[in-house]
Scaffold this motif. Structure first.
Motif, PDB file in Angstrom:
ATOM      1  N   GLY A 191       0.792  -1.242   0.000  1.00  0.00           N
ATOM      2  CA  GLY A 191       0.000   0.000   0.000  1.00  0.00           C
ATOM      3  C   GLY A 191       0.813   1.275   0.000  1.00  0.00           C
ATOM      4  O   GLY A 191       0.242   2.357  -0.116  1.00  0.00           O
ATOM      5  N   HIS A 192       2.130   1.172   0.139  1.00  0.00           N
ATOM      6  CA  HIS A 192       2.953   2.382   0.196  1.00  0.00           C
ATOM      7  C   HIS A 192       4.233   2.226  -0.588  1.00  0.00           C
ATOM      8  O   HIS A 192       4.984   1.278  -0.361  1.00  0.00           O
ATOM      9  N   ASN A 195       5.623   7.101  -0.461  1.00  0.00           N
ATOM     10  CA  ASN A 195       5.392   7.705   0.854  1.00  0.00           C
ATOM     11  C   ASN A 195       5.979   6.836   1.956  1.00  0.00           C
ATOM     12  O   ASN A 195       5.262   6.164   2.710  1.00  0.00           O
ATOM     13  N   GLN A 198       4.900   6.771   5.753  1.00  0.00           N
ATOM     14  CA  GLN A 198       3.658   6.148   6.203  1.00  0.00           C
ATOM     15  C   GLN A 198       3.686   4.621   6.138  1.00  0.00           C
ATOM     16  O   GLN A 198       2.632   3.979   6.194  1.00  0.00           O
ATOM     17  N   THR A 497       7.879  11.032 -11.524  1.00  0.00           N
ATOM     18  CA  THR A 497       7.029  12.203 -11.309  1.00  0.00           C
ATOM     19  C   THR A 497       7.259  12.771  -9.916  1.00  0.00           C
ATOM     20  O   THR A 497       7.427  13.987  -9.752  1.00  0.00           O
ATOM     21  N   LEU A 501       8.900  16.453  -9.053  1.00  0.00           N
ATOM     22  CA  LEU A 501       8.226  17.438  -8.218  1.00  0.00           C
ATOM     23  C   LEU A 501       9.089  17.842  -7.025  1.00  0.00           C
ATOM     24  O   LEU A 501       9.229  19.027  -6.714  1.00  0.00           O
ATOM     25  N   ASN A 584      -0.008  22.492  -5.910  1.00  0.00           N
ATOM     26  CA  ASN A 584      -0.433  21.324  -6.681  1.00  0.00           C
ATOM     27  C   ASN A 584      -0.920  21.688  -8.084  1.00  0.00           C
ATOM     28  O   ASN A 584      -0.761  20.926  -9.024  1.00  0.00           O
ATOM     29  N   SER A 585      -1.537  22.880  -8.189  1.00  0.00           N
ATOM     30  CA  SER A 585      -2.065  23.285  -9.495  1.00  0.00           C
ATOM     31  C   SER A 585      -0.933  23.548 -10.484  1.00  0.00           C
ATOM     32  O   SER A 585      -1.148  23.642 -11.684  1.00  0.00           O
ATOM     33  N   SER A 587       1.837  21.668 -10.732  1.00  0.00           N
ATOM     34  CA  SER A 587       2.749  20.523 -10.779  1.00  0.00           C
ATOM     35  C   SER A 587       3.172  20.154 -12.194  1.00  0.00           C
ATOM     36  O   SER A 587       4.270  19.658 -12.410  1.00  0.00           O
ATOM     37  N   LYS A 588       2.304  20.414 -13.183  1.00  0.00           N
ATOM     38  CA  LYS A 588       2.719  20.132 -14.569  1.00  0.00           C
ATOM     39  C   LYS A 588       3.938  20.992 -14.933  1.00  0.00           C
ATOM     40  O   LYS A 588       4.873  20.515 -15.586  1.00  0.00           O
TER      41      LYS A 588
ATOM     42  N   ARG B 362      -6.331   4.324  -4.996  1.00  0.00           N
ATOM     43  CA  ARG B 362      -5.007   4.423  -4.390  1.00  0.00           C
ATOM     44  C   ARG B 362      -4.835   5.769  -3.677  1.00  0.00           C
ATOM     45  O   ARG B 362      -5.188   6.807  -4.227  1.00  0.00           O
ATOM     46  N   GLN B 363      -4.276   5.709  -2.487  1.00  0.00           N
ATOM     47  CA  GLN B 363      -3.993   6.944  -1.757  1.00  0.00           C
ATOM     48  C   GLN B 363      -2.490   7.123  -1.611  1.00  0.00           C
ATOM     49  O   GLN B 363      -1.763   6.143  -1.479  1.00  0.00           O
ATOM     50  N   GLN B 364      -2.066   8.372  -1.628  1.00  0.00           N
ATOM     51  CA  GLN B 364      -0.633   8.624  -1.483  1.00  0.00           C
ATOM     52  C   GLN B 364      -0.367  10.000  -0.889  1.00  0.00           C
ATOM     53  O   GLN B 364      -0.801  10.999  -1.452  1.00  0.00           O
ATOM     54  N   PHE B 365       0.328  10.037   0.171  1.00  0.00           N
ATOM     55  CA  PHE B 365       0.731  11.255   0.895  1.00  0.00           C
ATOM     56  C   PHE B 365      -0.473  11.936   1.548  1.00  0.00           C
ATOM     57  O   PHE B 365      -1.487  12.179   0.898  1.00  0.00           O
ATOM     58  N   ALA B 366      -0.287  12.250   2.810  1.00  0.00           N
ATOM     59  CA  ALA B 366      -1.285  13.054   3.508  1.00  0.00           C
ATOM     60  C   ALA B 366      -1.153  14.494   3.025  1.00  0.00           C
ATOM     61  O   ALA B 366      -0.105  14.887   2.523  1.00  0.00           O
ATOM     62  N   GLU B 379      -4.512   9.858   3.817  1.00  0.00           N
ATOM     63  CA  GLU B 379      -3.763  10.131   2.588  1.00  0.00           C
ATOM     64  C   GLU B 379      -4.713  10.451   1.425  1.00  0.00           C
ATOM     65  O   GLU B 379      -5.846   9.987   1.380  1.00  0.00           O
ATOM     66  N   TYR B 385      -4.987  14.748  -7.202  1.00  0.00           N
ATOM     67  CA  TYR B 385      -3.863  15.628  -7.549  1.00  0.00           C
ATOM     68  C   TYR B 385      -4.047  16.132  -8.984  1.00  0.00           C
ATOM     69  O   TYR B 385      -4.229  15.316  -9.904  1.00  0.00           O
ATOM     70  N   PRO B 386      -3.986  17.431  -9.199  1.00  0.00           N
ATOM     71  CA  PRO B 386      -4.159  17.950 -10.569  1.00  0.00           C
ATOM     72  C   PRO B 386      -3.198  17.314 -11.572  1.00  0.00           C
ATOM     73  O   PRO B 386      -3.575  17.041 -12.715  1.00  0.00           O
ATOM     74  N   LEU B 387      -1.966  17.034 -11.140  1.00  0.00           N
ATOM     75  CA  LEU B 387      -1.027  16.421 -12.072  1.00  0.00           C
ATOM     76  C   LEU B 387      -1.481  15.018 -12.465  1.00  0.00           C
ATOM     77  O   LEU B 387      -1.333  14.598 -13.614  1.00  0.00           O
ATOM     78  N   TYR B 390      -4.091  15.272 -14.939  1.00  0.00           N
ATOM     79  CA  TYR B 390      -3.492  15.567 -16.248  1.00  0.00           C
ATOM     80  C   TYR B 390      -2.955  14.298 -16.901  1.00  0.00           C
ATOM     81  O   TYR B 390      -2.920  14.173 -18.128  1.00  0.00           O
ATOM     82  N   ARG B 391      -2.544  13.345 -16.096  1.00  0.00           N
ATOM     83  CA  ARG B 391      -2.000  12.101 -16.655  1.00  0.00           C
ATOM     84  C   ARG B 391      -3.107  11.113 -17.031  1.00  0.00           C
ATOM     85  O   ARG B 391      -2.890  10.259 -17.884  1.00  0.00           O
TER      86      ARG B 391
END
Lengths: 736, 736
Positions: A191-192, A195, A198, A497, A501, A584-585, A587-588, B362-366, B379, B385-387, B390-391
């Motif tokens: 699951g991780h 990250n 976590q 990715t 970032l 986050n907006s 990130s591209k 799927r969750q990733q990062f709080a 998380e 996530y906007p990125l 985009y993908r």
């Protein structure tokens, strides 16, 4: 020679070897000088050649086209046999590095930690590390499977263990010499992945007996993708949450035995399964691990930066060195990232060689007559089509640009890690601040270079496979397995990715400090982050510097254009961020920053090396001129590729792209094309490293390819081609 | 449920199924309406569902994750068994299409060419063709291996044979019903692929006995890559140079027996070998063939458009119908190209479904706190996530845009081929001119759509695999073999680069006729080449139309922007061509023309369908609104992607990209994101078509994935995980 004698071989339609040989006679390039440039120094070049000779001439290690027909079990077993062989080479390499062949028991003495021999140093492994890096180019699953033990397991202990722990596990237990124990690296869970903070595996401290109990609390906490776990590892470094008296101290590292080192039976409480088939690298035995109340002694926690002391009266103390604790957790991955930039160079070189030779030898379509029909003239070599040049030459240039930065990054890595080791041993706090800053820069640039180049090389393999048409799709021509083995580099040891970032956010922070507070340490950052010098930023702001690559003799202008792009992109991001405060907006755009930073570094490092004859070893003017054209082409190709960004940020006017950039691009490609065989020969990769008959040195494409196919798929001499399962077919065809 | 009960399953860290189910309850989209839209009509939709049910419930045809562990021999044998099974389905499908189950001997009667039954029509195969097309999505090597026989061998005979020859080979000999003979398609040679006109195999006419002698004159003339040749084909259509009395009439087609249909022994003079391992599709038995004085009767030359008459007195006459002779040579490939656009839709749908579900589960990062640290909150789902949007989202949109154009192209193909057949039978010369023009347009658009979409979907698979992190690299999640199987579509049946150039050159010629001579036939070209209408070209010239997508309600503006780009690109190419008269120098731009033409067609066809409720079957306003957003997003995504071209040709100003295009792009993605699970559910692909546990419908990602891995890699119950080759490892670790 072909195996099929029934055809007249005396008058073939095509003679690709003739074309390829002709290019060799006409090119005036000094291939030896270029090879020295690409291999960094004459000493390193000689070592590379010696090791390649040994790898390709060892009957256990050698790899031929039959490799492409192996199934998963065969791959795994053969890889294990090769590992055992490599263990012997390692002993040999340590002796060579120490120049000590008189002590026949050197390895045993080291393992016994015999005072007569100095402790193992990283210099002891210079030769073997290089051997492994070269093996990655012909048999990547082999080098990874060893790399998991030496690189990940070993570096995790080196990065997180005390001197005593390092000596114990790596030297006395023998891990560093591939004796006694074989390690794996249990970081990621089902699951991780990225990250790490976590992760869910727990390591609960038992005060009463000074042990830790390791548990997998739920399915998603199952250690997953663990290379070596399924079959080969006897021990693992396990990333688990340190829990003392119910308090969670975060993820730390623990050495956990998995299997009996003699019988290979699993230890009690350890449940291991095979991850099974992968897109590539099936020779690696990736596995999953679940822990059920596995108890390990307290000493098995790696404690360079965190110590747990237990006075036995319920008084347990935890001491953490915060400055390095977090960085060191990832430092095991750093070596992998640095190595992947080197891999990018070597993988790129391999496929660029194959595709260039094929493009020169392969002919397609006769020139067209005025009314658009095919003439009766000889068919045109693929490489003579401008579009084909566009598909091949920039990829060749890319490989050239990766080499200097890959070697520099490797050197910086070893230097910084040595510094870190000494400073943290000496407990010199001022020095620690400096080395932490250096380590951080290394994280930024290695992340950006790893992500950018593993992506670029994935595209390179894919694009170059397509230039070889159907023959690129045959497994025997290396592209298929090459691609499948390669692309995991975009995901593991830091997803591209995520890495892009992370590095871009750090660059953005540095930019903020420089632009707003004038904070810039030119000693520390001047080299890699020159574009963040406040005076340069001001010049960009005030248009004192502008993008201009009209003057070919102004070599630095080809770097500067990227420096300006970086600053303008960062300014743009800053503006948007001011408005919406939502990183986050953006990130591209941040991914692009990381990419542009890598391109900038590659140009800068290549330029630094080539402009200094003592470093470049290129004294021949004509050769140097071609090398500068490659440098220019690389810059111009990516300007055209990212013309959207260049135009959006107004570095160029709309017409500049078609009037200046693109004509320059095609002109440079045509120039470099005349030496393209020499430039790929200069990688000096022997046929049995390429392992792709359409790319063999002699250029006899069709015979070589045909012979390898027939060798691996011999015709049935009796039965005349009756397939083993023909009854299924005949009963279908004759069904009522 | 997981197989491992040693862990507490009651309280998992993650619950991906919860997230995915939640999206289903909140989305208001009418999935059934969308599915009907995507499947073209309610009738076709129902057929699709019925066939998928049959395919996934047949124990011979079904495919599960064990498929990913098969080696080459296993794949080939299983594929052959599946082919035999499909032959039975084919009989069933012909009976269903004829609605004739009373005649139990229908197939035998057809084969006997019994006058009671009308001759086989293409309508007899509607159901079976669709069955094959759907199989391509779960087991592409199976459909290809059948497709080689029915599509390539069969279509070559249909396209080049006389009515008598068609009836003989396909009906009386049974090929069309997979009885009696099994065919392969011997076009490409070791030395020639795209350049069909220069193939080297010879067919020399023997006047004295009215036969042809087939020979492979040299190694590079070896027929190469021939699907079915290695094991399954009894006959081949051979592309060979017709030589009569020493005169070369160019490449024609001949039916050549390869193997005895009962014993499967090779015929004398035929030498066949196995091509061996490929990057993908190892279930296809590609082979190579060499002919040594193989003699075939005169009737085996396919002679719809070329006739050789021999009066026996040394007077041999050759009559060629030039209008169609050349086109027909390639027409066998046309069906493949058209099918590949449909494959692009179905492959895209499959991987978009898997990746979208994973991204939601799927969750990733709080979320980060203000000081940049990770908070203790739950998380974040990847898709938020906007990125990541985009993908993922634009790839989903791409699949939606492929569907209408794929169905339309398929319909046009059948219609045009029927017309061609009737016109050439009736020998109506005026009608022949028209149908030739239609056929040419079909060549242009199918080439452009095939090349563009097979490239786009290759990127889609690669990009979406990366969004699934390491789990995307596991074979059991379909991406690996999916990619390997897919990418050959970029090379075969017309290399993408060659096809792009050919179609762009034809477009350029049409543009020249329209712009300079005002020649434009709106009946013929109005639909597909609307941007070449001279009045539109004039408007672009005079800036009466400009690129502007500010008004979301002006749906056509999202198409028009591409029409303008096409015209401006063509004008630009024309200008450069005037200067240098070297079309090759412009080939990089020509590839773009082909791509832009495809994007234009996709938008136009989608728009046409959606704006008409009778065609779209979408009556729900909310659903329709989302579909229009997908349409807009597709246009905007590619504008941003090709912003370099848009800016160079001054359709937009530099600031427009960051001020208009990119904000619109991210806004649309966020809108569509809320329905992304519904939009992927709307493909209605059952789990056993996806064959990737991380993408299964219930969203229980981790249990599903874990279980499939364990099922395919059972743990050793005795031996406790000792690998079969452990001695190699223990002897290494314990070496002296």
């Amino acid at each position: 020679m072909t195996k099929i004698s029934s055809n007249d071989q005396t008058n073939p339609v095509f003679n690709p070897a003739k074309f390829i040989q002709k290019e060799r006679t006409t090119s005036k390039l000094k291939i030896d000088q270029i090879n020295t440039f690409l291999e960094s120094t004459p000493e390193r070049r000689d070592l590379t050649h010696r090791l390649i000779r040994e790898i390709t001439n060892d009957r256990v290690l050698e790899t031929d086209t039959s490799y492409y027909d192996l199934n998963k079990s065969q791959q795994r077993e053969i890889t294990a046999n090769k590992i055992a062989r490599l263990a012997l080479y390692m002993e040999h390499d340590i002796k060579t590095a120490r120049n000590n062949f008189e002590n026949k028991n050197l390895i045993q003495d080291l393992q016994k930690n015999n005072g007569n021999e100095p402790l193992l140093q990283s210099s002891d492994f210079t030769i073997f590390d290089k051997r492994l890096s070269l093996i990655a180019n012909i048999d990547p699953q082999l080098s990874t499977r060893v790399g998991v033990h030496l690189g990940l397991f070993g570096n995790c202990i080196k990065g997180n263990g005390t001197d005593e722990q390092i000596t114990y596990w790596l030297q006395e237990r023998g891990a560093a010499m591939m004796r006694g124990i074989y390690g794996c690296f249990a970081m990621t869970e089902l699951g991780h992945g990225s990250n790490v903070g976590q992760l869910q595996t727990t390591a609960i401290f038992n005060e009463s007996n000074n042990t830790f109990t390791i548990n997998t609390p739920n399915l998603t906490a199952t250690k997953w993708w663990i290379g070596g776990a399924a079959h080969s590892a006897t021990h693992s470094v396990v990333y688990a949450r340190l829990i003392i008296k119910g308090k969670d101290y975060g993820v730390k590292t623990f050495v956990v035995p998995l299997r009996n080192t003699k019988t290979f039976q699993l230890e009690t409480g350890v449940v291991i399964g095979d991850i099974g088939a992968k897109m590539g690298r099936d020779g690696i035995d990736n596995g999953w691990i679940q822990f059920n109340d596995v108890v390990i002694p307290k000493e098995n926690m790696l404690c360079r930066f965190i110590q747990v002391t237990n006075n036995g009266n319920g008084d347990v103390k935890v001491k953490v060195q915060p400055q390095l604790d977090q960085i060191s957790g990832y430092s095991a991955l750093l070596s992998g990232r640095v190595n992947m930039v080197m891999d990018s160079f070597r993988f790129g070189a391999k496929f660029a060689t194959i595709a260039t030779r094929y493009a020169v030898g392969r002919q397609q379509f006769a020139p067209q007559t005025k009314d658009g029909k095919n003439s009766n003239q000889e068919e045109v070599q693929l490489i003579n089509y401008p579009l084909h040049q566009y598909r091949i030459i920039p990829q060749l240039a890319l490989v050239y640009l990766i080499s200097p930065v890959a070697f520099k990054l490797m050197d910086t890595y070893y230097k910084t890690l040595d510094e870190l080791y000494h400073v943290s041993t000496a407990k010199d706090n001022d020095a620690l601040v400096i080395v932490s800053a250096k380590l951080k820069n290394l994280f930024i640039s290695s992340a950006s270079l790893k992500a950018t180049n593993t992506w670029f090389v994935a595209q390179l393999i894919d694009e170059l496979r397509q230039t070889c048409g159907g023959h690129g799709y045959s497994q025997y021509n290396a592209f298929g397995k090459g691609y499948n083995d390669w692309v995991v580099q975009c995901t593991w040891e830091g997803d591209n990715t995520v890495l892009s970032l992370t590095s871009a956010k750090s660059i953005l922070k540095k930019f903020g400090d420089a632009a707003q507070k004038g904070k810039f340490d030119s000693n520390l950052d001047g080299d890699e982050f020159g574009y963040l010098d406040p005076s340069f930023i001001a010049e960009v702001y005030t248009n004192q510097v502008t993008a201009d690559i009209n003057d070919d003799s102004d070599l630095e202008s080809f770097i500067q254009v990227w420096a300006i792009l970086l600053v303008k992109s960062l300014v743009h991001i800053g503006k948007v961020l001011k408005k919406n405060n939502d990183i986050n907006s953006l990130s591209k755009l941040l991914v692009q920053i990381s990419r542009f930073h890598a391109i900038y570094l590659m140009l800068k490092t290549f330029h630094e090396k080539l402009e200094n004859e003592k470093e470049s070893y290129i004294t021949d003017d004509n050769t140097k001129a071609t090398m500068w054209n490659i440098f220019r082409l690389f810059s111009v190709y990516y300007i055209d590729k990212y013309s959207g960004e260049f135009l959006q940020l107004k570095l160029f006017k709309a017409d500049d792209i078609s009037n200046v950039i693109q004509p320059k691009l095609f002109k440079l490609m045509a120039l470099i094309r005349t030496d393209c065989i020499a430039l790929s020969d200069a990688f000096e990769l022997p046929d049995n490293m390429l392992n792709a008959p359409i790319g063999f040195f002699d250029g006899d494409i069709y015979h070589n390819y045909f012979n390898e196919v027939v060798k691996n798929n011999p015709q049935e001499t009796n039965g005349a081609g009756i397939p083993p399962y023909y009854m299924a077919l005949t009963s279908m065809l004759s069904r009522e």
